[in-house]
Design a protein around this motif. Sequence first.
Motif, PDB file in Angstrom:
ATOM      1  N   MET A 246      28.370  46.207   2.119  1.00 54.80           N
ATOM      2  CA  MET A 246      27.068  45.658   2.504  1.00 54.80           C
ATOM      3  C   MET A 246      26.865  44.317   1.816  1.00 54.80           C
ATOM      4  N   ILE A 247      27.258  44.242   0.537  1.00 53.03           N
ATOM      5  CA  ILE A 247      27.091  42.994  -0.209  1.00 53.03           C
ATOM      6  C   ILE A 247      27.954  41.904   0.422  1.00 53.03           C
ATOM      7  N   LEU A 248      29.207  42.251   0.756  1.00 50.38           N
ATOM      8  CA  LEU A 248      30.081  41.254   1.378  1.00 50.38           C
ATOM      9  C   LEU A 248      29.480  40.759   2.688  1.00 50.38           C
TER      10      LEU A 248
ATOM     11  N   VAL B 245      30.801  46.742   9.830  1.00 50.30           N
ATOM     12  CA  VAL B 245      31.296  47.970  10.460  1.00 50.30           C
ATOM     13  C   VAL B 245      31.803  48.940   9.399  1.00 50.30           C
ATOM     14  N   LEU B 246      32.568  48.399   8.439  1.00 49.99           N
ATOM     15  CA  LEU B 246      33.082  49.278   7.382  1.00 49.99           C
ATOM     16  C   LEU B 246      31.944  49.869   6.561  1.00 49.99           C
ATOM     17  N   GLY B 247      30.968  49.027   6.256  1.00 45.06           N
ATOM     18  CA  GLY B 247      29.802  49.519   5.502  1.00 45.06           C
ATOM     19  C   GLY B 247      29.124  50.650   6.246  1.00 45.06           C
ATOM     20  N   GLY B 248      28.968  50.458   7.563  1.00 44.81           N
ATOM     21  CA  GLY B 248      28.317  51.489   8.377  1.00 44.81           C
ATOM     22  C   GLY B 248      29.133  52.759   8.389  1.00 44.81           C
ATOM     23  N   LYS B 249      30.445  52.592   8.499  1.00 41.74           N
ATOM     24  CA  LYS B 249      31.333  53.745   8.598  1.00 41.74           C
ATOM     25  C   LYS B 249      31.310  54.542   7.288  1.00 41.74           C
ATOM     26  N   TYR B 250      31.506  53.822   6.174  1.00 49.26           N
ATOM     27  CA  TYR B 250      31.522  54.532   4.893  1.00 49.26           C
ATOM     28  C   TYR B 250      30.148  55.124   4.568  1.00 49.26           C
TER      29      TYR B 250
ATOM     30  N   PHE C 136      19.968  42.156  -2.760  1.00 50.02           N
ATOM     31  CA  PHE C 136      21.035  41.175  -2.872  1.00 50.02           C
ATOM     32  C   PHE C 136      20.835  40.051  -1.867  1.00 50.02           C
ATOM     33  N   SER C 137      20.480  40.461  -0.659  1.00 52.90           N
ATOM     34  CA  SER C 137      20.225  39.476   0.383  1.00 52.90           C
ATOM     35  C   SER C 137      19.078  38.567  -0.044  1.00 52.90           C
ATOM     36  N   LEU C 138      18.074  39.184  -0.651  1.00 51.40           N
ATOM     37  CA  LEU C 138      16.926  38.412  -1.122  1.00 51.40           C
ATOM     38  C   LEU C 138      17.355  37.399  -2.171  1.00 51.40           C
ATOM     39  N   ILE C 139      18.161  37.868  -3.123  1.00 57.17           N
ATOM     40  CA  ILE C 139      18.595  36.983  -4.210  1.00 57.17           C
ATOM     41  C   ILE C 139      19.505  35.868  -3.680  1.00 57.17           C
ATOM     42  N   CYS C 140      20.454  36.269  -2.812  1.00 55.34           N
ATOM     43  CA  CYS C 140      21.364  35.273  -2.246  1.00 55.34           C
ATOM     44  C   CYS C 140      20.602  34.185  -1.513  1.00 55.34           C
ATOM     45  N   ALA C 141      19.742  34.637  -0.597  1.00 56.99           N
ATOM     46  CA  ALA C 141      19.003  33.674   0.209  1.00 56.99           C
ATOM     47  C   ALA C 141      18.176  32.786  -0.700  1.00 56.99           C
ATOM     48  N   MET C 142      17.577  33.399  -1.710  1.00 52.83           N
ATOM     49  CA  MET C 142      16.740  32.660  -2.639  1.00 52.83           C
ATOM     50  C   MET C 142      17.595  31.624  -3.394  1.00 52.83           C
ATOM     51  N   THR C 143      18.770  32.064  -3.864  1.00 56.98           N
ATOM     52  CA  THR C 143      19.653  31.149  -4.600  1.00 56.98           C
ATOM     53  C   THR C 143      20.047  29.963  -3.730  1.00 56.98           C
ATOM     54  N   MET C 144      20.440  30.285  -2.487  1.00 59.04           N
ATOM     55  CA  MET C 144      20.839  29.215  -1.584  1.00 59.04           C
ATOM     56  C   MET C 144      19.686  28.247  -1.380  1.00 59.04           C
ATOM     57  N   ALA C 145      18.510  28.819  -1.188  1.00 61.00           N
ATOM     58  CA  ALA C 145      17.339  27.970  -0.971  1.00 61.00           C
ATOM     59  C   ALA C 145      17.141  27.050  -2.171  1.00 61.00           C
TER      60      ALA C 145
ATOM     61  N   MET D  99      20.141  55.498   3.592  1.00 63.48           N
ATOM     62  CA  MET D  99      19.250  54.343   3.467  1.00 63.48           C
ATOM     63  C   MET D  99      19.482  53.656   2.126  1.00 63.48           C
ATOM     64  N   ILE D 100      19.586  54.458   1.077  1.00 64.20           N
ATOM     65  CA  ILE D 100      19.760  53.891  -0.260  1.00 64.20           C
ATOM     66  C   ILE D 100      21.084  53.138  -0.338  1.00 64.20           C
ATOM     67  N   LEU D 101      22.164  53.794   0.124  1.00 61.60           N
ATOM     68  CA  LEU D 101      23.481  53.160   0.046  1.00 61.60           C
ATOM     69  C   LEU D 101      23.522  51.855   0.809  1.00 61.60           C
ATOM     70  N   ARG D 102      22.907  51.859   1.993  1.00 61.28           N
ATOM     71  CA  ARG D 102      23.045  50.689   2.849  1.00 61.28           C
ATOM     72  C   ARG D 102      21.995  49.627   2.553  1.00 61.28           C
ATOM     73  N   MET D 103      20.798  50.046   2.185  1.00 68.50           N
ATOM     74  CA  MET D 103      19.721  49.077   2.059  1.00 68.50           C
ATOM     75  C   MET D 103      19.368  48.725   0.625  1.00 68.50           C
ATOM     76  N   CYS D 104      19.501  49.708  -0.266  1.00 71.08           N
ATOM     77  CA  CYS D 104      19.017  49.503  -1.627  1.00 71.08           C
ATOM     78  C   CYS D 104      19.740  48.354  -2.313  1.00 71.08           C
ATOM     79  N   VAL D 105      21.023  48.184  -1.995  1.00 71.58           N
ATOM     80  CA  VAL D 105      21.763  47.088  -2.598  1.00 71.58           C
ATOM     81  C   VAL D 105      21.643  45.852  -1.713  1.00 71.58           C
ATOM     82  N   ARG D 106      21.740  46.121  -0.418  1.00 69.48           N
ATOM     83  CA  ARG D 106      21.752  45.034   0.537  1.00 69.48           C
ATOM     84  C   ARG D 106      20.477  44.195   0.462  1.00 69.48           C
ATOM     85  N   ALA D 107      19.336  44.859   0.524  1.00 71.86           N
ATOM     86  CA  ALA D 107      18.074  44.121   0.605  1.00 71.86           C
ATOM     87  C   ALA D 107      17.836  43.230  -0.617  1.00 71.86           C
TER      88      ALA D 107
END
Lengths: 582, 640
Positions: free
Chosen positions: A23-25, A72-77, A140-149, A130-138
């Motif tokens: 998810m992070i990747l 896809v791999l994230g979804g599968k695992y 991280f996505s927030l931090i990444c986007a924020m960093t880029m900004a 939900m936790i596996l897929r979103m808890c890290v993703r959300a």
Amino acid sequence: MLKTLGSQIKEFKKDSVLTPIFMILEVVMETIIPFLMASIIDDGVEKGDIHHIYVVGGCMVVMAVLGLVFGVLGGKYGARASAGFARNLRKAMYENIQTFSFSNIDKFSTAGLVTRLTTDVTNIQNAYQMILRMCVRAPFSLICAMTMAFLINAKLASIYLIAVIFLGGCLAFIIHHATRYFNQVFEKYDDLNASVQENVSAIRVVKAYVREDYEKKKFKKASENVYRMFVKAESLLAWNTPLMQFTVYACILGISWLGAKMIVVSSLTTGELMSLLTYCMNILMSLMMLSMVFVMITMSMASARRISEVLNEEADIKNPMNPIMEVKDGSVVFENVNFSYKKDAKSYVLKDINLNIKSGETIGILGGTGSAKSSLVNLITRLYDVSTGKVLVGGVDVRDYDLEVLRNEVSVVLQNNVLFSGSILDNLRWGDKDASEEECRHACELACADEFIEKMPDKYNTHIEQGGTNVSGGQKQRLCIARALLKKPKILILDDSTSAVDTATDAKIRKAFAEEIPNTTKFIIAQRVSSLQSADRIIVMDDGCISGFGTHEELLDGNKIYREVYESQTAGSGDFDEKGGM
Amino acid sequence: MPGPMNGPMKGPQPQGKPKGVEQPGKLFRRLMSYIFKNYGFACVVVVICIVITALSSVQGTMFMQTLIDDYIIPLTKSEHPDFSGLLHAIAKVAVFYLCGVAAAYAYTRIMVNVTQGTLKNFRDDMFLKMESLPIKYFDTHAHGDIMSCYTNDIDTLRQMISQSIPQLISSVITIVCVLVCMLRLNVLLTMVTLLMVAVMLGITKILAGLSGKYFMEQQKNIGIVNAHIEEMMNGQKVVKVFCHEEESIDKFNQLNDELFHSSDNANKYANILMPINAQIGNVSYVICAIFGGILALNGYGGFTLGALASFLTFNKSFNMPINQVSQQLNSVVMALAGAERIFALLDEKPETDEGYVELVNAVEQPDGTVAESEKRTGIWAWKHFHKADDTITYQKMEGDVVFDHVDFGYNDEKIVLHDIELYAKPGQKIAFVGATGAGKTTITNLINRFYDIQDGKIRYDGININKIKKADLRRSLGIVLQDTHLFTGTVMENIRYGKLDATDEEVIEAAKLANADGFIKRLPDGYNTMLTGDGKNLSQGQRQLLAIARAAVADPPVLILDEATSSIDTRTEKLVQQGMDRLMEGRTTFVIAHRLSTVRNSDCIMVLEQGHIIEKGTHDQLIEEQGKYYQLYTGKIANA
């Protein structure tokens, strides 16, 4: 609690770790793409460098493909990890329940155990995914986007920081209050459904007393109440979407205004402005997602607690260290036995019981409801442990036997007995896996079950429905007796097991017992004196104490309770028919 | 119980059976018109608000083009940039945005009322309908299925009304607007975008099909595992007694593994749909960027850099709603299946009642006739309304019941009661005796018209019971059922169920008559003790005593007693017996008996076998006959 649950992830640890990594990747790819986008516009389009567009565009396609693979791999695992976790939870609970003693089962109640194994596990499965897929993703996505900004333009990006704090605060406030309201609503909602359930099962009472209008009025009032509470709770949530939109719009306008000014003084490029606007959505969507995950986790906490209760429950009856593997004979001795269901109870259910029963005797037990007849016999098979004193079977304390050995030699036909879905033979073979059809038939003959089985369409292969709904109460009882007989036990206990069998058949079963299995010690609990009269000795129970112990004649002479019961059931029997079949 | 965990923010979840619905269009229209019936105006406002919200969002996206082309680029070129024009433009957009936000709040808030109100209407209508259905309906439908209309089906509808429908409307509007805008900007790039959308839809279709297949399988396996769990948990004590733990675990593990595989696959395909579509969206974005970049660089057809920026934003806004629509479709299909079951319940035919004879309180007049009375007098009369000459006559209610060659079957093919002949004079006690399934309970269910007979006549005081209003007929009969059902509420309320306006004293009086007063007083809060879960904290005998008290407070002229069969201890049985005896005094009573003492002093005993009355007479007569009754009674086979 979470540790208990977590230990059940087991072989799905790999999947559980891989999911968030992928998810992070995926998020990394998603974050880089708008960055490249800016480069296409700024360095490619504006400088007229078509080659640059190809190169960067190519990179972007590669990123997208990688993003797809990771996604896809994230979804599968994720699917595997959560489905596997759910499987392990069910398995662990089920296996632990199998070790439960009667008192453990009583503590949870059957319905409680079913809910924990079904609904609660499903809730946890959904939450875990939900936790596996979103808890890290959300985040991280927030931090990444924020960093880029911030990398693009720190000054403009600070607008996002303000937006995140504003929206986060509002969402936290809404969720905090909403969960409280929702907890109240769901309680009322459950009550409402419970009252519907009540009405469905008691529809005959409602109709017989012509109370349809009364019930309708009652229901309308309750349903109005639930409606109002739901509206109150959901009105709060109705703020979510507009708040989110408001924040996004405010950011877009703020960035446009300040960004335009910066572009004019050349401290920002058009491409960068476009990227910033893309990140705006990423940041705020992640925040929204995070709040959803949070709600989901809070809601599944109750399920997690209920599951860990089952997992942490320890069976209170266990095999001894060096168990005795053989039961010598069917003699039973109670020595100063006191017993209560709860450890810290003040008064005992059974008080000061002393009995000495020889192998092969037939013992009748009589007494009113709550006089602890069943409790008495349950101690013999060690379904419960005594509080003080000892119960000896074949001269040995029941606590020294291997449980399986003891229970195979002491066969109980429980009061609330159950047949399982499967053929009649399948059910009978619970008593003895390897019993031949001939042996099964013989046991059924003894229990007077053969006669009705022969009349059934498929005889011994007739399918029994779940809970044995396609046989009458009396037939069910006779099948249960046959099943217990197949164990060829040294001690046989019938706990009110012929209450729905008519008097004549009841007598026939007793006669068969006396003739065919004379060496088996038999305990017969019954309400009918006629069922006990022929026993060698009869125990009269009264409020947890033995009020009388002797033959029919002796008790008739010297025991007031026994005489009273006998007199009220004069002449033949008190019953007419096979009961309980409706 | 499903329910509490279906929180407001939980995504669409496959519950129930995702089976195809017949005529989904018709069903959808019916559902919409049901919502519209009560919330027509609200729905119109909601649609308008959604349109405003969608348009405001689109105009914002369009502003990007204006921002770059009309403001930023000219401003960068000017020596002394004047920002007032830009400020003005931003202010204008801001106003539109604010309208959008206001409209968004308006529609989500109104939707709360529409959704919850509609669900409430559904619940109320279902309950109202349910109460009016004949007993037969409850015989032929599993109680769990009826309940799932109130829980699962209502929950899927909540999902659909509150989320799917608004989102669908908003998505369609956005898609149309964005498409128009894209076409205006550049036709070629629009074609590229549409091509990618087609690819996206194709993949969605394939994956949704696969995921759907496995979801069905998962649902089936969940059903199997749950059934197994339920059966084994119910029989857990038997498992212990027979040391059957190992076998039980083996069987469970096998089923559990099957569930794991289908659940894994189902979720896998559902999970990968999103990232695949999102990345196809990104590829579409890149392709457009490259094409657009080439176009803009070469200045084909006046395509500007600003236009490209706008187009790319539109490209993203176009893909998002399409993704959403494909996700919502699943929950719509599920909700329609739920709606179908709910409508099926609402469409059931209620119990019919063509009766016109009413039961009224009466006073006896000096000349021997009866007249209607306002007050409860203890005397009742049948009030006949003669349509022909518009007159009313009264007839004293006596409690005389006659079965005249009655045949009955639960359906026409299988008759279970044959040619039943029966006379009960006022005040007589009639007992039914016979094996399970002989038809004892069925006969009593015919008197109060729980079921209607196929042939013959039942007369009550000489009146065909079909002519008596059902409510009045049932009011005149007190019934104590074999299985006692109690309602959540206090003991007092439960007894008062027999007569809603009974005073506390009347209730206590009835409890005393039924012999229930003694144990009630010993309950923690006496008459105010709360009973829950069908009175599970009471013993079988105590529950029966309450049922008798409930019949006693109703004080009906005719009684039907279905003696409980479960074993209660002798002392309580004695109390129950006394209670019943007192209740029976002076009333016509039908009793389905299992105990000798109940039967012996009956005026007439009917022995039933397989739907036929095979013997009738008093106890002494029947003993003399040495037939079936004698056999049942003595436990001996006659002449054997």
